[in-house]
Design a protein around this motif. Structure first.
Motif: not given
Length: 301
Positions: A14-27, A41-42, A51-55, A71-75
């Motif tokens: 199946s096709r996937r969406l790759l999302v690239v960017g920092h996950l953050t902690e918002d104060v 986005a993810g 189907r989503v992967t976050i890099l 969601i697949q998270v690659c860190r």
């Protein structure tokens, strides 16, 4: 209006969406919580059935991964996490301060992740702190139907010595976006000098909706959808991702944008990522706006 439909293909190719960017902690005044354009986005794409992967890059103890179940998270390892403090003024504008920053996501990791995507997949770049390691045009997936886009706010942010963020375009940022199919940004983020050479540009305008600029097509205005604002953070990311997923699904641009406006309106009605809607909820909001509510923002983030 043609609706975006939930994917039914659960096969291994199946096709996937790759999302690239920092996950953050918002104060926030109510305590820290998950943030970052990549998170919004993810989660939106996942709740729309993709189907989503976050890099990303985070510290080992980043505490919000349970919120990304499914969601697949690659860190990329990082000694720090990216942390922001957001303060909203009475006029709705935002003062943003970056408190710490995670590691850059290396170009080699980005190119590997994009190269491993199945044919016809999509990649959405969602930087928040200039964390995209690629220095040239951003890599794009392969195959028929493949799509590459960006919510480029993190390429434009320039913190001062106290961490307070302002918007500053550079020729390098403009060059890195060339070759993409899609860019979404707010009207306050448009470059003052230089040309944004991208076939499809979505410009969000808060309560005045959005404008779609496409090569060879007159600009199209999209009205905001009604919503009662609790927290505007991430609305622009939700709008951009819903529109991008619609285009990737070959939905006409105006229909995809109306769905995106509905998704953004729902997202502002709850704090943080808690209000990101499912596909069914967004489609329902288009046909039945919330009673007694007012048009609100598809464009704040």
């Amino acid at each position: 209006m043609r609706a975006v439909e939930r994917e039914t293909n659960d096969g291994p190719d199946s096709r996937r969406l790759l999302v690239v960017g920092h996950l953050t902690e918002d104060v926030t005044p109510d305590g820290p919580r998950l943030g970052g354009a990549a998170a919004f986005a993810g989660l939106l794409a996942h709740r729309f059935g993709r189907r989503v992967t976050i890099l990303t890059a985070t510290d080992p103890s980043f505490p919000y991964l349970d919120a990304l179940a499914g969601i697949q998270v690659c860190r990329v390892p990082s000694p720090e996490r990216t942390r922001f403090e957001n303060r909203y003024r009475a006029d709705g504008s935002r003062e943003q301060t970056i408190l710490s920053r995670a590691a850059v996501i290396p170009d080699v990791a980005i190119r590997r992740a994009v190269g491993e995507l199945p044919s016809g997949s999509a990649v959405l770049y969602c930087p928040v702190a200039d964390e995209i390691g690629s220095t040239g045009p951003l890599p794009r997936p392969h195959g028929p139907g493949a799509l590459a886009g960006a919510v480029p706010q993190g390429l434009l942010r320039a913190p001062d010595a106290a961490g307070r963020v302002s918007i500053r375009w550079s020729q390098e940022a403009l060059a890195r976006l060339r070759g993409l199919d899609f860019v979404s940004l707010s009207e306050t983020e448009l470059p003052e000098h230089g040309e944004l050479v991208v076939p499809f540009v979505a410009i969000t305008r808060g309560r005045r909706g959005a404008v779609l600029r496409r090569s060879g097509v007159p600009a199209t205005a999209i009205s905001a959808t009604r919503g009662v604002e609790t927290d505007p953070t991430g609305a622009g990311d939700v709008f951009a991702t819903a529109l991008f997923v619609g285009l990737w699904s070959a939905v006409p641009a105006e229909d995809a944008a109306r769905l995106a406006a509905a998704a953004a309106a729902i997202s502002i009605e709850s704090p943080g990522t808690g209000g990101i809607p499912t596909l069914e909820e967004a489609n329902a909001r288009i046909s039945a706006p919330a009673a007694g509510s007012r048009p609100d923002s598809p464009g704040r983030r």
